[in-house]
Design a protein around this motif. Sequence first.
Motif, PDB file in Angstrom:
ATOM      1  N   GLU A 197     -14.083  -1.086   6.724  1.00  0.00           N
ATOM      2  CA  GLU A 197     -15.319  -0.331   6.556  1.00  0.00           C
ATOM      3  C   GLU A 197     -16.580  -0.602   5.669  1.00  0.00           C
ATOM      4  O   GLU A 197     -17.412   0.281   5.001  1.00  0.00           O
ATOM      5  CB  GLU A 197     -14.652   1.039   6.134  1.00  0.00           C
ATOM      6  CG  GLU A 197     -13.678   1.578   7.039  1.00  0.00           C
ATOM      7  CD  GLU A 197     -14.462   2.207   8.468  1.00  0.00           C
ATOM      8  OE1 GLU A 197     -15.830   1.887   8.506  1.00  0.00           O
ATOM      9  OE2 GLU A 197     -13.833   3.046   9.010  1.00  0.00           O
ATOM     10  N   ASP A 239     -13.342  12.055   2.405  1.00  0.00           N
ATOM     11  CA  ASP A 239     -14.047  10.852   2.167  1.00  0.00           C
ATOM     12  C   ASP A 239     -15.339  10.875   3.411  1.00  0.00           C
ATOM     13  O   ASP A 239     -16.299  10.568   2.859  1.00  0.00           O
ATOM     14  CB  ASP A 239     -13.091   9.468   2.691  1.00  0.00           C
ATOM     15  CG  ASP A 239     -12.063   9.458   1.650  1.00  0.00           C
ATOM     16  OD1 ASP A 239     -11.706  10.171   0.874  1.00  0.00           O
ATOM     17  OD2 ASP A 239     -11.048   8.777   2.151  1.00  0.00           O
ATOM     18  N   SER A 266      -9.208   4.919   0.632  1.00  0.00           N
ATOM     19  CA  SER A 266     -10.423   5.110   0.951  1.00  0.00           C
ATOM     20  C   SER A 266     -11.052   6.051   0.146  1.00  0.00           C
ATOM     21  O   SER A 266     -12.226   6.020  -0.380  1.00  0.00           O
ATOM     22  CB  SER A 266     -10.258   5.607   2.498  1.00  0.00           C
ATOM     23  OG  SER A 266      -9.653   6.965   2.251  1.00  0.00           O
ATOM     24  N   THR A 301     -14.517   5.363  -1.922  1.00  0.00           N
ATOM     25  CA  THR A 301     -15.516   6.374  -1.598  1.00  0.00           C
ATOM     26  C   THR A 301     -16.361   7.047  -2.697  1.00  0.00           C
ATOM     27  O   THR A 301     -17.491   7.018  -2.945  1.00  0.00           O
ATOM     28  CB  THR A 301     -15.090   7.681  -0.701  1.00  0.00           C
ATOM     29  OG1 THR A 301     -14.581   7.112   0.616  1.00  0.00           O
ATOM     30  CG2 THR A 301     -16.167   8.703  -0.330  1.00  0.00           C
ATOM     31  N   GLY A 306      -9.875   6.719   6.998  1.00  0.00           N
ATOM     32  CA  GLY A 306      -9.805   7.212   5.681  1.00  0.00           C
ATOM     33  C   GLY A 306      -9.468   8.806   6.172  1.00  0.00           C
ATOM     34  O   GLY A 306      -8.985   9.219   7.061  1.00  0.00           O
ATOM     35  N   TYR A 359      -9.111  -1.656   3.299  1.00  0.00           N
ATOM     36  CA  TYR A 359     -10.036  -0.781   3.613  1.00  0.00           C
ATOM     37  C   TYR A 359     -11.569  -1.093   3.654  1.00  0.00           C
ATOM     38  O   TYR A 359     -12.472  -0.718   4.490  1.00  0.00           O
ATOM     39  CB  TYR A 359      -9.798   0.510   2.914  1.00  0.00           C
ATOM     40  CG  TYR A 359     -10.826   1.612   3.345  1.00  0.00           C
ATOM     41  CD1 TYR A 359     -10.796   2.324   4.263  1.00  0.00           C
ATOM     42  CD2 TYR A 359     -11.864   1.775   2.358  1.00  0.00           C
ATOM     43  CE1 TYR A 359     -11.716   3.473   4.919  1.00  0.00           C
ATOM     44  CE2 TYR A 359     -12.665   2.926   2.822  1.00  0.00           C
ATOM     45  CZ  TYR A 359     -12.815   3.727   3.933  1.00  0.00           C
ATOM     46  OH  TYR A 359     -13.716   4.408   4.083  1.00  0.00           O
TER      47      TYR A 359
END
Length: 395
Positions: free
Chosen positions: A163, A284, A320, A324, A280, A159
């Motif tokens: 991202e 998040d 995620s 986050t 996600g 992830y």
Amino acid sequence: MRIAHPRARRSVREPVEPGLTAPCRVDRRTKNLTKRIKPGEIAVIDHLDLDRVSAEALVAKRVGAVVNASPSSSGRYPNLGPDIVLAAGIPLVDACGPDVMAIPDGSTVRLDEGALVVDGRVVAKGSVQTPQTVAATMEQARAGLAEQLEAFAGNTMDYLRRERELLLDGVGVPEVRTVLEGRHVLLVVRGYHYKDDLKALRPYIREYRPVLIGVDGGADALLESGYLPDMVVGDMDSVSDRALASGAELVVHAYRDGRAPGLERLEALGLPAVVFPATGTSEDVAMLLADDKGASLIVAVGTHATLVEFLDKGRSGMASTFLTRLRVGGKLVDAKGVSRLYRSRISTLQVALLVAAGLLALAVAMSATAAGQVFFIYLQDRWADLWFRLGGLFS
């Protein structure tokens, strides 16, 4: 003609079949099923590793039994759902196979010792779970938790690679009309103990007036508690039309490629929306949005806080949530922490009004007694004497 005496007549009763006979509700998505199932009905689901939120929703609906096409606990990790269902006294039958999902929704079925009977025919049979079988499975799951940790770490790194621009620089966060800069944000997910947390936070909400963000069904949770959401964030699959039409700003969580199934629903309702493409979970996305727009504090209700809760969500995307929370950092506070540490502040005006009300009550009480009346006459004489002396000084 010979007439039989009334006492000689015996009512003929049909034999009672063993087990539980009730209508069933069939749905592969447990959260959709809990919206329409009624107390006493049999829930037929296909939910591998039944999680805590789904189990609590089934218990709240007071279902007659839970029949799962998949194992309610596969042993991958110590999930919490099966124990919650059994602790509520609800029978749980596991691993009935895919054929059980073919039962027509709403049909009357009979559940007897793990067998599901429709029209006298056994259509599926599973394993009846007990506290002992669930405890044994949980023990095995704890032994294999290390493998889940490795998979969780792998998903987290994947992830981060996909991202990193969103996480590190906020690239891709859309513009919204709701002002979040410098304000507190209360982010509500319909998760663990959300009702209790919202009730405990009433003084905090009343004093600080935070921006209220509902994540999908969290918007309905706010409405149920008497609040209007300022913003609704999510894929819009588990939020009611009432919440969508409440006047809140709508932010649709879309796939990374831009596909947004929830947008079609809003267009059909004639409601404007902002699209936020991101990998996600919707919670998040809501946290990243609040952080990017300058919220000074994010209070989370019903979100995931521990590793077991992350795994209990049952999807790799929970990695995620972990990243986050690292990104948001010190801004994020769990609702339970706020309710334990927060104390309502009393203003000077409130103290003054309280003192004035006390003095007024004392005066009224004294005026009703003979001694009090004499005291007031004495005060009047002293006041008149003081006023006469002051007048003499300036004459």
